[in-house]
Design an enzyme around this catalytic site. Structure first.
Site, PDB file in Angstrom:
ATOM      1  N   LYS A  35      -1.350  31.900  41.940  1.00 49.73           N
ATOM      2  CA  LYS A  35       0.092  31.645  41.797  1.00 49.73           C
ATOM      3  C   LYS A  35       0.858  32.966  41.871  1.00 49.73           C
ATOM      4  CE  LYS A  35      -0.649  31.712  36.803  1.00 49.73           C
ATOM      5  NZ  LYS A  35      -0.840  30.896  35.603  1.00 49.73           N
ATOM      6  N   TYR A 273      22.535  57.828  38.445  1.00 46.89           N
ATOM      7  CA  TYR A 273      23.599  57.045  37.801  1.00 46.89           C
ATOM      8  C   TYR A 273      23.648  57.309  36.301  1.00 46.89           C
ATOM      9  CZ  TYR A 273      23.820  54.173  42.037  1.00 46.89           C
ATOM     10  OH  TYR A 273      23.972  53.737  43.316  1.00 46.89           O
TER      11      TYR A 273
HETATM   12  C1  LIG Z   1      -1.952  31.324  34.965  1.00 50.57           C
HETATM   13  C2  LIG Z   1      -2.916  30.349  34.429  1.00 50.57           C
HETATM   14  C3  LIG Z   1      -4.281  30.665  34.379  1.00 50.57           C
HETATM   15  C4  LIG Z   1      -4.819  32.045  34.650  1.00 50.57           C
HETATM   16  O1  LIG Z   1      -4.460  32.879  33.550  1.00 50.57           O
HETATM   17  P1  LIG Z   1      -5.010  34.361  33.375  1.00 50.57           P
HETATM   18  O2  LIG Z   1      -4.592  34.752  32.006  1.00 50.57           O
HETATM   19  O3  LIG Z   1      -4.377  35.193  34.426  1.00 50.57           O
HETATM   20  O4  LIG Z   1      -6.487  34.300  33.531  1.00 50.57           O
HETATM   21  C5  LIG Z   1      -5.148  29.649  34.007  1.00 50.57           C
HETATM   22  N1  LIG Z   1      -4.705  28.410  33.665  1.00 50.57           N
HETATM   23  C6  LIG Z   1      -3.394  28.096  33.679  1.00 50.57           C
HETATM   24  C7  LIG Z   1      -2.962  26.725  33.293  1.00 50.57           C
HETATM   25  C8  LIG Z   1      -2.453  29.055  34.032  1.00 50.57           C
HETATM   26  O5  LIG Z   1      -1.166  28.741  34.017  1.00 50.57           O
END
Ligand SMILES: *Cc1c(COP(=O)(O)O)cnc(C)c1O
Length: 382
Positions: A35, A273
């Site tokens: 993701k 800035y």
């Molecule tokens: C993002 C996510 C993961 C992976 O999490 P990490 O901490 O990066 O290993 C796994 N399960 C769900 C439901 C997530 O949203």
């Protein structure tokens, strides 16, 4: 190519997955979270590599993320960890993206669309909220929802899952809570079996849990951050050493830019800035072509150091949208067009990791890599 780029070491991604494999049972499946563009590392290229090395599932947050992978010929199952809108469901189904479901309305919307597209045995995973307080059904509802899924006649319960809230914390209180979450989840699974329904693939663990929460490996793990080379929370190098667990991770991303010009400054001359920094005396400032619109957040300015030719130099003044300035002093060997490395691998000249920056900024490595923006070209190393 612009000087500001993220070098993505796909070989290290592969290395990290192989390290994970050494710590789980042979039959345990792996679902890697890709993701948010693989936490900023580029989901398409990372997914291609992950598919090639035999990862079982990928996980995205949104339909569009899944579509991008399908359009780039990724064929392994793709889980969607968040809910989509009713309007997105036709595309989710068309691109064979496997939803997390846990309420009748959403299940029915998927079932209707699957029928409309003349598909059978469309996989869904039933999410259980065992204490994360985000998505998922309660354990008392799990049996009936599983029955509801099977009654649609077109949906197939491929798995049941949950998500931990504090599995990356190693204090006693957190460990107890995680244990309670796992027990709760297993009761939900039992309630599904009581209805005579096979729950399929059971999965609960992200990067930390399968190491830190006994019994949470189940049939599949869902790592994200460890795949990209960073430890999750308290489950860090020190914790692993103390517990005699071998999990050697290598960062996948190096974020670098370039010295675009070197400028001479006089005492009291200000930088940037707000004129928040003024030279103490005669000095030299190197202007770098990376700014907050590349992911170099303004809040990094007070502590950020950038490595040039094996030495760290401090950022001076505020970070601008497209540039920032570092003080190299009067007798440095820094030259115009030299590479300036913000974080990443030692081999690339980095003197710090995304974790080091995150620690100083009071955030997590996830945020540092995910916020490297689209403008920054990704250069993939096989
Ligand atoms: C993002 C996510 C993961 C992976 O999490 P990490 O901490 O990066 O290993 C796994 N399960 C769900 C439901 C997530 O949203």
């Amino acid at each position: 190519m612009r000087a500001t780029k993220a070098i993505i070491h796909l070989n290290n991604l592969e290395h990290n997955i192989l390290e994970l494999r050494k710590n789980i049972n042979k039959d345990t499946k792996i679902c890697v979270a890709v993701k948010a563009d693989s936490y900023g590392h580029g989901a398409v290229e990372c997914s291609k590599r992950l598919e090639k090395i035999g990862v079982d599932f990928l996980a995205v947050a949104a339909v569009e993320e899944g579509m991008e992978l399908r359009e780039n010929n990724i064929t392994i199952p793709i889980l969607m960890l968040s809910l989509c809108t009713p309007e997105e469901i036709p595309l989710a189904v068309k691109y064979k993206i496997t939803p997390f479901v846990f309420d009748k309305e959403y299940i029915q919307l998927f079932a209707d669309e699957v029928k409309r597209q003349n598909i059978k045995n469309y996989p869904v995973h039933l999410a259980v909220d065992s204490g994360m307080g985000r998505i998922g059904c309660y354990k008392e509802e799990a049996g009936e929802l599983a029955k509801y899924i099977s009654c649609t006649e077109v949906l197939d319960l491929e798995g049941v899952c949950t998500h931990f809230a504090v599995s990356d914390c190693c204090d006693c209180e957190s460990n107890k809570f995680s244990k309670r979450q796992l027990d709760y989840f297993l009761e939900a699974v039992e309630n599904i079996r009581k209805e005579g329904i096979e729950p399929g693939i059971l999965h609960a663990s992200s990067s930390a849990a399968f190491i830190n929460v006994k019994g949470s490996e189940l049939n599949m793990i869902r790592p994200g951050i460890v795949a990209y080379g960073y430890y999750a929370g308290d489950v860090n190098k020190k914790f692993l050493e103390e517990n005699n667990i071998k999990l050697e991770l290598k960062p996948v991303m190096t974020f670098e830019t370039q010295v675009s010009i070197i400028r001479n400054f006089e005492k009291e001359q200000s930088v940037g800035y707000g004129r928040t920094w003024k030279a103490n005396g005669k000095t030299k400032i190197a202007v770098l072509t990376a700014g907050y619109a590349d992911g170099l957040l303004r809040k990094f300015a007070p502590f950020l150091e950038v490595a040039i030719n094996g030495k760290n130099y401090p950022v001076r003044g505020r970070i601008c949208m497209d540039q920032c300035m570092v003080e190299i002093g009067n007798d440095s060997d820094v030259k115009r067009w030299d590479k300036a490395v913000i974080f990443g691998l030692k081999e690339d000249g980095a003197l710090q990791t995304a974790q080091d920056i995150a620690d100083k900024a009071g955030t997590i490595s996830y945020e540092v890599t995910s916020l490297i923006t689209k403008r920054v070209e990704r250069e993939y190393i096989e």
